[in-house]
Design an enzyme around this catalytic site. Structure first.
Site, PDB file in Angstrom:
ATOM      1  N   ASN A  17       0.807  -1.226   0.000  1.00  0.00           N
ATOM      2  CA  ASN A  17       0.000   0.000   0.000  1.00  0.00           C
ATOM      3  C   ASN A  17       0.840   1.277   0.000  1.00  0.00           C
ATOM      4  OD1 ASN A  17      -3.158  -0.323   0.200  1.00  0.00           O
ATOM      5  ND2 ASN A  17      -2.252  -2.065   1.254  1.00  0.00           N
ATOM      6  N   HIS A  65      -5.518   3.275   3.086  1.00  0.00           N
ATOM      7  CA  HIS A  65      -6.278   2.061   3.405  1.00  0.00           C
ATOM      8  C   HIS A  65      -7.781   2.258   3.176  1.00  0.00           C
ATOM      9  CE1 HIS A  65      -2.637   0.671   5.913  1.00  0.00           C
ATOM     10  NE2 HIS A  65      -2.585   0.183   4.701  1.00  0.00           N
ATOM     11  N   THR A  98       0.015  -5.976   4.951  1.00  0.00           N
ATOM     12  CA  THR A  98      -0.685  -6.328   6.185  1.00  0.00           C
ATOM     13  C   THR A  98      -2.050  -6.893   5.820  1.00  0.00           C
ATOM     14  OG1 THR A  98       0.267  -4.217   6.964  1.00  0.00           O
ATOM     15  CG2 THR A  98      -1.203  -5.390   8.479  1.00  0.00           C
ATOM     16  N   HIS A 221      11.027  -4.154  11.324  1.00  0.00           N
ATOM     17  CA  HIS A 221      11.356  -2.736  11.281  1.00  0.00           C
ATOM     18  C   HIS A 221      12.028  -2.428  12.611  1.00  0.00           C
ATOM     19  CE1 HIS A 221       8.815  -2.595   7.814  1.00  0.00           C
ATOM     20  NE2 HIS A 221       9.014  -1.308   7.662  1.00  0.00           N
ATOM     21  N   GLU A 224      13.631   2.686  13.994  1.00  0.00           N
ATOM     22  CA  GLU A 224      13.159   3.904  13.297  1.00  0.00           C
ATOM     23  C   GLU A 224      13.035   5.067  14.274  1.00  0.00           C
ATOM     24  OE1 GLU A 224       9.750   1.622  11.639  1.00  0.00           O
ATOM     25  OE2 GLU A 224      10.029   2.945   9.937  1.00  0.00           O
ATOM     26  N   ASP A 299      11.096   0.886   0.193  1.00  0.00           N
ATOM     27  CA  ASP A 299      10.155   1.047   1.311  1.00  0.00           C
ATOM     28  C   ASP A 299       8.745   1.314   0.774  1.00  0.00           C
ATOM     29  OD1 ASP A 299       9.312   1.096   3.898  1.00  0.00           O
ATOM     30  OD2 ASP A 299      10.188   3.026   4.432  1.00  0.00           O
TER      31      ASP A 299
HETATM   32  P1  5GP Z   1       0.319  -2.412   3.648  1.00  0.00           P
HETATM   33  O1  5GP Z   1       0.865  -3.318   4.693  1.00  0.00           O
HETATM   34  O2  5GP Z   1      -1.011  -1.832   4.029  1.00  0.00           O
HETATM   35  O3  5GP Z   1       0.294  -3.021   2.279  1.00  0.00           O
HETATM   36  O4  5GP Z   1       1.367  -1.196   3.496  1.00  0.00           O
HETATM   37  C1  5GP Z   1       1.291  -0.016   4.271  1.00  0.00           C
HETATM   38  C2  5GP Z   1       1.632  -0.300   5.718  1.00  0.00           C
HETATM   39  O5  5GP Z   1       3.016  -0.684   5.827  1.00  0.00           O
HETATM   40  C3  5GP Z   1       1.522   0.927   6.622  1.00  0.00           C
HETATM   41  O6  5GP Z   1       0.226   1.095   7.099  1.00  0.00           O
HETATM   42  C4  5GP Z   1       2.501   0.581   7.740  1.00  0.00           C
HETATM   43  O7  5GP Z   1       1.907  -0.291   8.671  1.00  0.00           O
HETATM   44  C5  5GP Z   1       3.591  -0.167   7.016  1.00  0.00           C
HETATM   45  N1  5GP Z   1       4.691   0.742   6.631  1.00  0.00           N
HETATM   46  C6  5GP Z   1       4.921   1.306   5.428  1.00  0.00           C
HETATM   47  N2  5GP Z   1       6.038   2.060   5.453  1.00  0.00           N
HETATM   48  C7  5GP Z   1       6.522   1.964   6.693  1.00  0.00           C
HETATM   49  C8  5GP Z   1       7.680   2.510   7.333  1.00  0.00           C
HETATM   50  O8  5GP Z   1       8.487   3.261   6.762  1.00  0.00           O
HETATM   51  N3  5GP Z   1       7.860   2.168   8.637  1.00  0.00           N
HETATM   52  C9  5GP Z   1       7.012   1.340   9.300  1.00  0.00           C
HETATM   53  N4  5GP Z   1       7.289   1.059  10.574  1.00  0.00           N
HETATM   54  N5  5GP Z   1       5.921   0.807   8.726  1.00  0.00           N
HETATM   55  C10 5GP Z   1       5.679   1.116   7.437  1.00  0.00           C
END
Ligand code: 5GP
Length: 359
Positions: A17, A65, A98, A221, A224, A299
């Site tokens: 996402n 989302h 996720t 992760h 950070e 990322d």
């Molecule tokens: P998804 O898992 O919904 O496909 O991708 C977006 C999600 O990945 C975000 O809501 C977040 O939970 C996680 N995410 C994306 N980029 C980062 C980041 O730079 N750091 C962290 N800790 N989580 C990230």
């Protein structure tokens, strides 16, 4: 830039996402605006904004989302993201996402992931290989007609299921169970991500321990934000890889270096979120100089308006690295992929053939 695009590359830290095209996000927002679900004028500038702090990124993810969480959209964005990486010669992509529940539209974590798999099958610009090589040929999906096979490029895709730091222990466990269920569909591991100031390491630990026991791979992760207790606990846990590693103190650097845990380095992301002040003080330099295992990653290519080729180009110009050094850096990532040895062997052949052309 063209040279970086033409070279084979491996992407190991890409959030589904976070990797959506801006044009797609705007289109989705416009449609939801017309339906009265969101205020399009209110969110347009949020999508178009360039340069966001870490807290602003997490606000944007919540908006994304809302825009993407229905099955058809999940399928569409998966297809587009894979096509975009393949178009810049990413030959192996580990895509993380996720799994989400949305009871009002009949979405479970499993049906969310089924929509992702459907997106992989829908890719038609490139041959996508996502099932493990040990499955029989009739189970592996060939996505193109035999007639076109020789003319199309191929990308290996493997999936990581992310545990969001907002989740409970049982929700995290459910994600791990799903990953186990979907091993034959290319799921190779678990990622821990989400807002780093939310949640406690102990909440996810049981699920991560179970992941390890079951032989799935883990990437976290890590660092950070300067949460020393958590950073140390994560390094002691010995995941197969970590992402970011921005806020480590001397003692933690030593621990990381002696552990040889590979680091997924996301330069543009770190700068844009102001996790690292500038590239000249980025830990890439230190890690690279001591030959610590590392891999350049995007990322969130959509959120940070980047691409893997751009990350290579930025690293080369910022750190004074030549094309051969960059090529070797890209090839070195083969050792850290979570796919099996037969995929690694194939990747080595792809890189070696590209190297011969390099001369
Ligand atoms: P998804 O898992 O919904 O496909 O991708 C977006 C999600 O990945 C975000 O809501 C977040 O939970 C996680 N995410 C994306 N980029 C980062 C980041 O730079 N750091 C962290 N800790 N989580 C990230």
């Amino acid at each position: 830039m063209e040279w970086w695009v033409s070279q084979p590359k491996i992407e190991l830290h890409a959030h589904l996402n976070g990797s959506i095209r801006d044009s797609t996000l705007l289109e989705l927002a416009r449609v939801l605006g017309e339906k009265g679900v969101i205020d399009f004028a209110g969110v347009e500038h949020v999508i178009k904004k360039n340069g966001r702090s870490l807290p602003e990124c997490f606000k944007l993810f919540d908006l994304i989302h809302v825009l993407t969480t229905d099955h058809a959209t999940v399928t569409r964005i998966t297809k587009e993201v894979v096509e975009d990486f393949a178009a810049e010669n990413v030959v192996y992509l580990e895509l993380r996402t996720t799994p989400k529940k949305n009871e009002s539209i009949g979405m479970s974590k499993r049906t969310y992931m089924d929509a992702v798999i459907k997106g992989l099958k829908a890719v038609d610009t490139v041959d996508v290989a996502f099932t493990p090589s040990q499955t029989s040929p009739e189970n592996s999906v060939t996505l193109i007609s035999d007639a076109c096979k020789t003319t199309k490029k191929k990308i290996y895709v493997r999936l990581l299921l992310s545990i969001d730091r907002r989740e409970t222990t049982s929700a995290a466990m459910e994600t791990v169970q799903l990953a186990l269920e979907m091993r034959d569909l290319g799921v190779v591991g678990i990622d821990l991500s989400g807002n780093p100031v939310v949640g406690e390491w102990e909440t996810y630990l049981p699920a991560l321990k179970f992941t390890k026991e079951q032989g799935l791979h883990i990437t976290l992760h890590c660092g950070e934000v300067p949460n020393r207790k958590e950073i140390q606990a994560m390094l002691d846990f010995l995941p197969q890889r970590i992402g970011h590693a921005c806020c480590l103190e001397d003692e933690e650097w030593e621990k990381l270096k002696s552990s040889k845990i590979p680091v997924e380095v996301c330069l543009t992301s770190n700068i844009m979120t102001q996790t690292i002040a500038s590239l000249d003080v980025h830990h890439f330099v230190d890690l690279y100089s001591v030959k610590h295992p590392l891999v350049l990653c995007t990322d969130d290519a959509g959120v940070f308006s980047t691409s893997l080729s751009h990350e290579y180009s930025v690293a080369a110009s910022s750190f004074g690295l030549g094309k051969l050094e960059m090529f070797q850096l890209a090839r070195g990532a083969i050792d850290f992929v979570f796919a099996d040895d037969s995929v690694k062997k194939d990747l080595r052949e792809i890189f070696d053939s590209a190297k011969r052309k390099l001369g």
